[in-house]
Each structure stands twice: as structure tokens, then as C-alpha cells.
Design a protein around this motif. Structure first.
Motif, mmCIF file in Angstrom:
data_model
loop_
_atom_site.group_PDB
_atom_site.id
_atom_site.type_symbol
_atom_site.label_atom_id
_atom_site.label_comp_id
_atom_site.label_asym_id
_atom_site.label_seq_id
_atom_site.Cartn_x
_atom_site.Cartn_y
_atom_site.Cartn_z
ATOM 1 N N LEU A 1 0.865 -1.169 0.000
ATOM 2 C CA LEU A 1 0.000 0.000 0.000
ATOM 3 C C LEU A 1 0.906 1.226 0.000
ATOM 4 O O LEU A 1 1.826 1.325 0.821
ATOM 5 N N ARG A 2 0.648 2.122 -0.935
ATOM 6 C CA ARG A 2 1.467 3.334 -0.998
ATOM 7 C C ARG A 2 1.296 4.153 0.272
ATOM 8 O O ARG A 2 0.273 4.078 0.946
ATOM 9 N N ARG A 3 2.271 4.971 0.568
ATOM 10 C CA ARG A 3 2.215 5.854 1.723
ATOM 11 C C ARG A 3 1.095 6.871 1.530
ATOM 12 O O ARG A 3 0.818 7.305 0.418
ATOM 13 N N TYR A 4 0.465 7.269 2.629
ATOM 14 C CA TYR A 4 -0.613 8.258 2.571
ATOM 15 C C TYR A 4 -0.090 9.570 1.998
ATOM 16 O O TYR A 4 -0.799 10.288 1.299
ATOM 17 N N ARG A 5 1.164 9.848 2.260
ATOM 18 C CA ARG A 5 1.782 11.082 1.766
ATOM 19 C C ARG A 5 1.711 11.170 0.241
ATOM 20 O O ARG A 5 1.611 12.267 -0.318
ATOM 21 N N GLN B 1 -2.945 15.222 -4.429
ATOM 22 C CA GLN B 1 -3.949 16.268 -4.233
ATOM 23 C C GLN B 1 -3.329 17.660 -4.384
ATOM 24 O O GLN B 1 -3.902 18.532 -5.034
ATOM 25 N N ARG B 2 -2.161 17.851 -3.783
ATOM 26 C CA ARG B 2 -1.465 19.143 -3.878
ATOM 27 C C ARG B 2 -1.165 19.476 -5.326
ATOM 28 O O ARG B 2 -1.423 20.587 -5.794
ATOM 29 N N ASN B 3 -0.635 18.504 -6.065
ATOM 30 C CA ASN B 3 -0.269 18.740 -7.457
ATOM 31 C C ASN B 3 -1.498 19.026 -8.316
ATOM 32 O O ASN B 3 -1.454 19.877 -9.209
ATOM 33 N N SER B 4 -2.590 18.343 -8.040
ATOM 34 C CA SER B 4 -3.835 18.619 -8.770
ATOM 35 C C SER B 4 -4.305 20.040 -8.506
ATOM 36 O O SER B 4 -4.765 20.735 -9.424
ATOM 37 N N TYR B 5 -4.190 20.492 -7.264
ATOM 38 C CA TYR B 5 -4.565 21.853 -6.884
ATOM 39 C C TYR B 5 -3.687 22.865 -7.623
ATOM 40 O O TYR B 5 -4.192 23.849 -8.179
ATOM 41 N N ILE B 6 -2.393 22.609 -7.665
ATOM 42 C CA ILE B 6 -1.458 23.498 -8.350
ATOM 43 C C ILE B 6 -1.812 23.598 -9.835
ATOM 44 O O ILE B 6 -1.881 24.695 -10.407
#
Length: 134
Positions: free
Chosen positions: A81-85, A91-96
Motif C-alpha cells: 500500500l502506498r504511503r498516505y503522503r 492532491q497538492r499537485n492537482s490543486y497546483i
């Protein structure tokens, strides 16, 4: 003959008492959580089951168990399972990218990230994130 103008529900003169914290805890406890502990389920999975609820946990478990690629030869499941980070970064990159698409400059994007989320990125990094979509 007509019925009462107002019906059903509780009368205002009989307030419902608040439950004590212990009563709330006991009321919400699912006995199947005890079964996970008794069968030796790892404590992390017990926390997941308690947080999302046993029905959701059991549904998730059945889905994971059905994937043959995760079955370990000696029994059990072995999955990654990938890290939650990584989700937070996504999400941050989508916002940017959305801010850039709406015409915000790199400086404005950096300012919004700092003010809204306390994230301080170099202009170079913001540019790299935006340019991925182009």
C-alpha cells in the motif's frame, strides 16, 4: 373525524438524556472487533476495522483476499500500500495544476499554497508540476 394536527415524535417536555461517554463507547462497540483480537489479527488492522466499521472492513478484506496476486504461498496476504503522503502530494499537485489552468501565476500559486496549507515550494518545483500536464 380528523387526526391531531401534530403527531409522532417526542414531546418537548421530555428531553432525551445525554449518554455518558462510557455508555456511548459500549453502545458503539462491535463484538466482532473482539474476534479479530482473539484470532491474532495485527493491531493495525484492528484499528482500521474499529475506525471504518466491521462491515466495511470485512468487505475490504474479502476484496483483498479475492486477488490471487496477493496470496502468500504459506497463507495470508502480502500486499503493498502506498504511503498516505503520496495521496497528499497527488492532491497538492492537482490543486497546483488547477490554479495554473485558471490563470494563476507561479508566484500566486506559491502564495496560495503557503497561506492555505503552509506548504512552501520553490517556483522551480511549481513550474515542474504545472509542466507535467503540458
Amino acid at each position: 373525524m380528523t387526526g391531531p394536527a401534530r403527531g409522532g415524535g417526542y414531546l418537548d417536555v421530555y428531553p432525551v438524556p445525554e449518554l455518558s461517554d462510557e455508555a456511548k463507547k459500549n453502545r458503539a462497540h462491535d463484538p466482532r472487533l473482539d474476534e479479530l483480537r482473539a484470532m491474532g489479527m495485527h493491531h493495525c488492522w484492528q484499528k482500521v476495522a474499529a475506525k471504518i466499521g466491521m462491515d466495511a472492513f470485512l468487505a475490504m478484506w474479502r476484496i483483498l483476499d479475492a486477488e490471487e496476486q496477493w496470496r502468500h504461498p504459506k497463507g495470508g496476504l502480502e500486499l503493498t500500500l502506498r504511503r498516505y503522503r503520496s495521496y497528499e502530494h497527488f492532491q497538492r499537485n492537482s490543486y497546483i495544476r488547477q490554479l495554473a489552468k485558471n490563470g494563476s501565476s507561479f508566484a500566486e500559486i506559491r502564495q496560495r499554497l503557503e497561506e492555505s496549507f503552509g506548504i512552501n515550494l520553490e517556483t522551480k518545483r511549481v513550474r515542474e508540476i504545472v509542466m507535467i500536464d503540458l
